[in-house]
Design a protein around this motif. Structure first.
Motif, mmCIF file in Angstrom:
data_model
loop_
_atom_site.group_PDB
_atom_site.id
_atom_site.type_symbol
_atom_site.label_atom_id
_atom_site.label_comp_id
_atom_site.label_asym_id
_atom_site.label_seq_id
_atom_site.Cartn_x
_atom_site.Cartn_y
_atom_site.Cartn_z
ATOM 1 N N SER A 1 0.830 -1.206 0.000
ATOM 2 C CA SER A 1 0.000 0.000 0.000
ATOM 3 C C SER A 1 0.864 1.255 0.000
ATOM 4 N N GLU A 2 1.925 1.242 0.808
ATOM 5 C CA GLU A 2 2.781 2.427 0.917
ATOM 6 C C GLU A 2 3.550 2.697 -0.371
ATOM 7 N N THR A 3 3.962 1.638 -1.072
ATOM 8 C CA THR A 3 4.771 1.820 -2.280
ATOM 9 C C THR A 3 3.931 1.934 -3.549
ATOM 10 N N GLY A 4 2.622 1.682 -3.427
ATOM 11 C CA GLY A 4 1.761 1.723 -4.607
ATOM 12 C C GLY A 4 1.846 0.476 -5.465
ATOM 13 N N ALA A 5 2.571 -0.560 -4.983
ATOM 14 C CA ALA A 5 2.744 -1.780 -5.771
ATOM 15 C C ALA A 5 1.515 -2.675 -5.735
ATOM 16 N N MET A 6 0.520 -2.331 -4.936
ATOM 17 C CA MET A 6 -0.698 -3.141 -4.846
ATOM 18 C C MET A 6 -1.387 -3.248 -6.207
ATOM 19 N N LYS A 7 -1.256 -2.219 -7.036
ATOM 20 C CA LYS A 7 -1.960 -2.205 -8.316
ATOM 21 C C LYS A 7 -1.189 -2.904 -9.426
ATOM 22 N N ARG A 8 0.055 -3.275 -9.155
ATOM 23 C CA ARG A 8 0.801 -4.060 -10.135
ATOM 24 C C ARG A 8 0.310 -5.513 -10.123
ATOM 25 N N LYS A 9 0.587 -6.231 -11.191
ATOM 26 C CA LYS A 9 0.130 -7.617 -11.276
ATOM 27 C C LYS A 9 0.760 -8.467 -10.184
ATOM 28 N N ALA A 10 2.032 -8.242 -9.905
ATOM 29 C CA ALA A 10 2.693 -9.008 -8.844
ATOM 30 C C ALA A 10 2.026 -8.754 -7.498
ATOM 31 N N GLY A 11 1.622 -7.513 -7.268
ATOM 32 C CA GLY A 11 0.916 -7.190 -6.033
ATOM 33 C C GLY A 11 -0.420 -7.898 -5.949
ATOM 34 N N GLN A 12 -1.133 -7.990 -7.058
ATOM 35 C CA GLN A 12 -2.433 -8.665 -7.072
ATOM 36 C C GLN A 12 -2.277 -10.172 -6.831
ATOM 37 N N ILE A 13 -1.228 -10.767 -7.396
ATOM 38 C CA ILE A 13 -0.958 -12.184 -7.131
ATOM 39 C C ILE A 13 -0.680 -12.390 -5.646
ATOM 40 N N SER A 14 0.107 -11.487 -5.075
ATOM 41 C CA SER A 14 0.446 -11.596 -3.650
ATOM 42 C C SER A 14 -0.797 -11.497 -2.784
ATOM 43 N N VAL A 15 -1.692 -10.563 -3.112
ATOM 44 C CA VAL A 15 -2.920 -10.402 -2.333
ATOM 45 C C VAL A 15 -3.786 -11.652 -2.424
ATOM 46 N N ALA A 16 -3.878 -12.247 -3.616
ATOM 47 C CA ALA A 16 -4.679 -13.466 -3.785
ATOM 48 C C ALA A 16 -4.133 -14.604 -2.926
ATOM 49 N N ILE A 17 -2.805 -14.755 -2.899
ATOM 50 C CA ILE A 17 -2.194 -15.816 -2.088
ATOM 51 C C ILE A 17 -2.424 -15.550 -0.605
ATOM 52 N N LEU A 18 -2.237 -14.299 -0.181
ATOM 53 C CA LEU A 18 -2.445 -13.952 1.224
ATOM 54 C C LEU A 18 -3.893 -14.175 1.637
ATOM 55 N N LEU A 19 -4.807 -13.926 0.717
ATOM 56 C CA LEU A 19 -6.226 -14.120 1.016
ATOM 57 C C LEU A 19 -6.506 -15.581 1.341
ATOM 58 N N PHE A 20 -5.956 -16.488 0.546
ATOM 59 C CA PHE A 20 -6.164 -17.914 0.835
ATOM 60 C C PHE A 20 -5.419 -18.322 2.104
ATOM 61 N N GLN A 21 -4.216 -17.791 2.308
ATOM 62 C CA GLN A 21 -3.470 -18.122 3.523
ATOM 63 C C GLN A 21 -4.241 -17.719 4.775
ATOM 64 N N ASP A 22 -4.881 -16.539 4.733
ATOM 65 C CA ASP A 22 -5.654 -16.091 5.889
ATOM 66 C C ASP A 22 -6.811 -17.037 6.186
ATOM 67 N N VAL A 23 -7.415 -17.577 5.129
ATOM 68 C CA VAL A 23 -8.494 -18.553 5.325
ATOM 69 C C VAL A 23 -7.915 -19.872 5.843
ATOM 70 N N ALA A 24 -6.732 -20.260 5.342
ATOM 71 C CA ALA A 24 -6.118 -21.533 5.739
ATOM 72 C C ALA A 24 -5.685 -21.536 7.196
ATOM 73 N N VAL A 25 -5.494 -20.360 7.785
ATOM 74 C CA VAL A 25 -5.101 -20.284 9.194
ATOM 75 C C VAL A 25 -6.128 -20.975 10.087
ATOM 76 N N VAL A 26 -7.406 -20.801 9.752
ATOM 77 C CA VAL A 26 -8.475 -21.318 10.612
ATOM 78 C C VAL A 26 -8.402 -22.837 10.762
ATOM 79 N N PRO A 27 -8.328 -23.633 9.673
ATOM 80 C CA PRO A 27 -8.175 -25.083 9.872
ATOM 81 C C PRO A 27 -6.863 -25.466 10.551
ATOM 82 N N PHE A 28 -5.788 -24.699 10.312
ATOM 83 C CA PHE A 28 -4.530 -24.978 11.010
ATOM 84 C C PHE A 28 -4.711 -24.854 12.523
ATOM 85 N N LEU A 29 -5.461 -23.826 12.936
ATOM 86 C CA LEU A 29 -5.696 -23.619 14.364
ATOM 87 C C LEU A 29 -6.531 -24.745 14.968
ATOM 88 N N ILE A 30 -7.336 -25.398 14.144
ATOM 89 C CA ILE A 30 -8.132 -26.531 14.619
ATOM 90 C C ILE A 30 -7.284 -27.798 14.670
#
Length: 655
Positions: free
Chosen positions: A133-162
């Motif tokens: 967000s600070e560097t403005g790289a969120m709008k680049r394609k690499a930033g969008q790929i990173s956000v997509a991966i982080l989104l799934f990782q955040d969801v995957a945390v829940v079953p890991f905690l179980i």
């Protein structure tokens, strides 16, 4: 040592280390870990029994998962489903499998290996999203790929905690039975929370909102979070799961942003305490005694994650350059990795020395993440054997156009495009700079002179022929970015006029101090346009309206500064420091100012301004400075709240 002294040591260490790390532009999470290391048993041993704080600190994770649930958007997930499914899910699955096998081959038990794989498969959502967000790289394609991966990782945390607590069971068969039973219980409690949450929570918060009491809203938010967490814990599942589901139920409501604002202070403080307790387990002697082992672990898991993400991105149809860049951005261990380490320590699943190595290598990997994100694109170009010039065509003017006496527009959103259309009608040349690659491409396809990149980069400003420009317009309305751009422009071209758009007058003085020639606050200009229409419709001659409007602009909107605060006015320290309020002071017979002239009060020294004076029911906007104040006079002044308070004390008490 008493609990009070321990708490004092924790707070002192946290305040000092967080301040130091933020000055060095390092993440606050690392500061909390270092603070915990200093006060813990491996540091100065200020805290003897950290178990006293771990249960309380666990609430930080509960509130973190609640806010994560608030941000969890099913529509957003569907919009990015291609990247989330084809890259995000496979990254977690493949990384988990590779790290689990490596740990198993190195002699770890299955439970320990699976836990280590879960820890290393995740990346830092907090650090990466903030840096993007600070560097403005969120709008680049690499930033969008990173956000997509982080989104799934955040969801995957829940079953890991179980799953991780279930790994502590002795027998493999009983473990799988318990996992199956946990799945059944999980489905039941999720269904229960989803059903009751969809029906009950919106009605509950509607009732609370009608009372219009901020404290009750905050208390209700805390109660809902903790009740949901307690419910899942009662079913033998993670408290964090209940908090996540409660947040998700409220994520689509109109109260989402208010809930997030209310919970944030509790989340940040308790989450900071959680990372302090994690840092207490950090044994720095491991780094000193086994530096090569720590370095090997860190380099190995970071390299594997980079290669996995790059391969999956290419397989999903993305460019190798973006795949490499996204891999570098997500190579570090994440904050949820520390959560899982703490959970594994609690159930004694992984050995203490292994946990210490993971902690140390994870901390170092997070410390170098900002540097890696800043250089990810450059490294990706080098690995892909691409020259920067070949990929930066959007950062050069079409057809190598030469410009002179032109206007540079920083930000080509709706406002910037509107400015450009009027400039074209007057045959005034312009060049725009914008960070959005799609918008830049679309505009250039239409023949516009638009450069892609950040207006803070000297190379982009030189490419826009700043030295030959007649005017620079900063059109995107983000004050802090505008100040940085103004300073950069002034360092390159001290004399070029700069016109800045801002949303309100909060940063008017700072923008002018940075070097802006003219500042256009949207809220004040909107007020002037509204006033113009009001006066016109009430019969005031147009010439008089025009003179009044021009006078206000010439006086830097002097009459429009300062307003009376309301019940819902933002009174946070940040707001109070930048907003001017209007305040009426009624003089009594005992007031010091009675018998003194307005001039003698020397308002300039108190840094307040006189808006009007009211006497005998008659208001005068610009009273003579030699006017002598009398009892029952009302003077209306504006200024920062604490300055107004000091001036009111001067009026009444004389000091």
């Amino acid at each position: 040592m008493s609990h009070f002294v321990e708490i004092l040591a924790i707070l002192t260490s946290a305040v000092v280390i967080v301040w130091l790390f933020r000055r060095l532009h390092l993440p606050a999470i690392l500061a909390y870990l270092v603070a915990g290391m200093l006060v813990g048993e491996h540091g100065f041993s200020f805290v003897v029994d950290q178990d006293n704080y771990e249960h309380f600190a666990e609430l930080g994770i509960v509130f973190l998962l609640f806010t994560l649930g608030l941000e969890f958007s099913v529509p957003k997930l569907m919009a990015m489903r291609h990247l989330v499914v084809s890259v995000g899910s496979l990254q977690v699955g493949i990384s988990l499998a590779i790290f689990t096998l490596f740990a198993w081959f190195l002699g770890q038990s299955f439970a320990s290996s699976l836990t280590i794989g879960s820890i290393l498969a995740l990346s830092s959502t907090a650090i990466v999203i903030r840096q993007l967000s600070e560097t403005g790289a969120m709008k680049r394609k690499a930033g969008q790929i990173s956000v997509a991966i982080l989104l799934f990782q955040d969801v995957a945390v829940v079953p890991f905690l179980i799953i991780i607590p279930m790994l502590a069971l002795d027998g493999q068969s009983s473990m799988f039975l318990e996992l199956l039973f946990a799945l059944v219980k999980g489905v039941f409690v999720v269904g229960l929370l989803l059903f009751t949450g969809k029906w009950l929570l919106p009605r509950l918060f509607n009732l609370v909102a009608q009372v219009r009491t901020d404290e009750l809203f905050v208390l209700t938010t805390l109660l809902v979070t903790l009740v949901a967490a307690a419910l899942t814990q009662w079913f033998g599942l993670s408290m964090a799961l209940g908090a996540f589901l409660a947040g998700m139920m409220l994520g689509e409501s109109q109260y989402k942003h208010q809930l997030e604002a209310d919970i944030r202070p509790y989340r940040d403080i308790l989450l900071g305490l959680f990372f302090v307790t994690v840092g207490m387990k950090l044994d720095i002697s491991i780094l000193l005694s086994s530096p090569l082992m720590v370095l090997f672990v860190m380099v190995a898991f970071m390299a594997i994650k980079v290669l996995v993400i790059k391969s999956l991105a290419v397989k999903a149809g993305e460019s190798a350059k973006d795949g490499w860049a996204s891999g570098f951005m997500l190579a570090q261990m994440g904050e949820f990795g520390f959560v899982l380490i703490a959970l594994a320590n609690q159930f004694k699943i992984i050995p203490v020395d292994v946990a210490s190595i993971l902690l140390v290598s994870g901390v170092i990997s997070m410390a170098i993440t900002p540097y890696m994100i800043d250089n990810a694109r450059k490294w990706a170009l080098w690995l892909n054997q691409e020259k920067p010039e070949d990929t930066e065509s959007l950062e050069q003017l079409p057809d190598n156009k030469d410009l002179k006496d032109h206007v540079i527009i920083c930000g080509f959103g709706r406002i910037g495009q509107t400015v450009s259309r009027f400039l074209k009608q007057e045959k005034i040349p312009f060049v725009a700079i914008d960070i959005d690659p799609l918008r830049t491409t679309k505009a250039r396809e239409a023949g516009e002179n638009v450069l892609f990149g950040s207006s803070r980069q000297a190379e982009l400003l030189h490419a826009a022929h700043l030295s030959e420009a007649k005017l620079v317009v900063i059109a995107f309305g983000e004050d802090q970015q505008s100040i940085e751009i103004i300073k950069k422009i002034r360092s390159l071209s001290p004399d070029v006029p700069i016109l800045v758009r801002t949303r309100n007058d909060d940063q008017l003085d700072n923008l002018q101090a940075a070097g802006a020639n003219e500042v256009v606050p949207e809220s004040l200009e909107g007020s002037l346009m509204l006033v113009s229409q009001v006066l016109s419709l009430t019969g005031v001659p147009f010439s008089r309206i025009l003179r009044r409007v021009q006078k206000e602009r010439k006086n830097h909107y002097n009459h429009l500064h300062g307003f009376f605060q309301g019940e819902h006015t933002d009174m946070s320290p940040e707001a109070i420091d930048r907003i001017e309020f209007a305040h009426a002071i009624l003089l009594t017979e005992d007031s010091y100012a009675c018998g003194y002239s307005i001039r003698s009060l020397n308002m300039a020294n108190s840094k307040v301004a006189l808006i009007a004076m009211r006497r005998d029911g008659i208001e005068c906007e610009e009273p003579e400075l030699d006017t002598v104040l009398q009892s029952q006079d009302t003077i209306v002044v504006r200024g920062k709240p604490y300055r107004v308070e000091c001036f009111e004390r001067l009026v009444h008490e004389g000091h």
